[in-house]
Write an enzyme that holds these catalytic residues in place. Structure first.
Site, short mmCIF file in Angstrom:
data_model
loop_
_atom_site.label_atom_id
_atom_site.label_comp_id
_atom_site.label_asym_id
_atom_site.label_seq_id
_atom_site.Cartn_x
_atom_site.Cartn_y
_atom_site.Cartn_z
N PRO A 1 -5.91 5.36 7.79
CA PRO A 1 -4.73 5.24 8.62
C PRO A 1 -3.58 6.07 8.08
O PRO A 1 -3.60 6.53 6.95
CB PRO A 1 -4.40 3.73 8.52
N GLY B 1 -0.36 7.16 6.30
CA GLY B 1 0.30 6.64 5.11
C GLY B 1 -0.66 6.20 4.04
O GLY B 1 -0.23 5.76 2.98
N CYS B 2 -1.96 6.32 4.26
CA CYS B 2 -2.93 5.93 3.23
C CYS B 2 -3.23 7.15 2.39
O CYS B 2 -3.91 8.05 2.84
CB CYS B 2 -4.19 5.39 3.87
N GLY B 3 -2.73 7.17 1.18
CA GLY B 3 -2.87 8.36 0.36
C GLY B 3 -4.05 8.34 -0.56
O GLY B 3 -4.31 9.32 -1.25
N CYS C 1 -7.31 6.97 0.39
CA CYS C 1 -8.55 6.63 1.08
C CYS C 1 -9.67 7.56 0.65
O CYS C 1 -9.50 8.76 0.55
CB CYS C 1 -8.37 6.73 2.59
#
Length: 273
Positions: A107, A109-111, A113
């Site tokens: 998603p 803003g997921c830095g 993943c």
């Protein structure tokens, strides 16, 4: 090629019990795949603007390349499902990258993943040199206000982040926006690299909190100062301390907090550490 980063959509506004039809500009987000010599390295949700900057900035902060000159060519290719930001590197370099390739599908803003180990989450950072850069405290205090003048997409949508580069005495000389704060910073780093701007001569300015990834990207870009409108996490602060990064937070309303390596910020007080 990438289209309008905002779309006008209809809605109904309810205020004080009254209803009225409204049309709002909403920020667009699409899957953007960063590919290296035809192989997908990462897929992120991003605002479809300045994607050449995004791809290069991502490549720099992820260690895919050490300099913009290592990219032989790049292109954007649009599909119904999203956009591919294609980078082409020398074949030997691409083979090394492919051997350690990780795919990230997460998603906005997921830095982190798609990482495969705890070591990848907190990678070792270089220590920034003290080049003698000094920034007046007044410029730090006004940095996020100055960035507001470079946020046209925010003015339309009120729903995106921005990252800017402040050069002492010149103000914000480059800025980029995105629905994702990490993406905005990658776009800024890529834009500065493409424009030949030395990020070692100024400060990164953020409209977001300071997380681990934002410190990592700033340090890897070579910027010695990070100024943010909101707070750092404790872990981000530890990384900044270890990397020699000057960290100023809560920069708004004419003031700011200094949390690490404050010697680069010149204030009226002589005991800032």
């Amino acid at each position: 090629m990438t289209g309008d980063p905002a779309q006008i959509r209809a809605g109904v506004s309810v205020q004080g019990g009254a209803r009225r039809d409204v049309h709002r500009a909403l920020p667009e987000e699409l899957p953007v795949a960063v590919t290296v010599n035809g192989s997908t390295h990462a897929v992120m949700m991003a605002t479809p603007a300045d994607l050449e900057d995004f791809a290069l900035g991502f490549a720099l902060t992820e260690g895919l390349v050490g300099a913009a000159s290592e990219v032989e060519r790049s292109e954007l290719v649009a599909f119904d499902e999203g956009i591919e930001a294609r980078l082409w590197l020398p074949e030997a370099q691409a083979e090394v990258i492919a051997a350690r390739r990780r795919s990230m599908a997460g998603p906005v803003g997921c830095g982190l993943c798609g990482i495969e180990s705890l070591e990848q989450a907190v990678r070792a950072l270089p220590v920034l040199p003290d080049s003698g850069l000094r920034i007046p405290g007044a410029e730090v205090a006004g940095a996020t206000d100055a960035l507001r003048d470079h946020q046209p997409l925010h003015d339309r949508t009120h729903a995106v982040h921005a990252a800017g580069f402040l050069r002492p005495g010149e103000g914000i000389v480059m800025a980029r926006e995105d629905v994702g704060r990490h993406n905005a910073l990658d776009k800024l780093i890529g834009a500065c690299a493409r424009a030949g701007i030395d990020m070692g001569q100024g400060a990164v300015v953020l409209t977001s909190r300071v997380s681990v990834e934002m410190v990592q990207k700033t340090v890897l870009a070579g910027a010695p100062v990070l100024i943010a409108v909101s707070a750092p996490t404790a872990h981000a602060l530890r990384l900044a301390e270890g990397a020699g990064l000057t960290l100023a937070a809560f920069a708004r309303c004419g003031g700011f907090d200094i949390y690490a390596h404050g010697h680069r910020i010149v204030t009226e007080e002589s005991d800032v550490a």
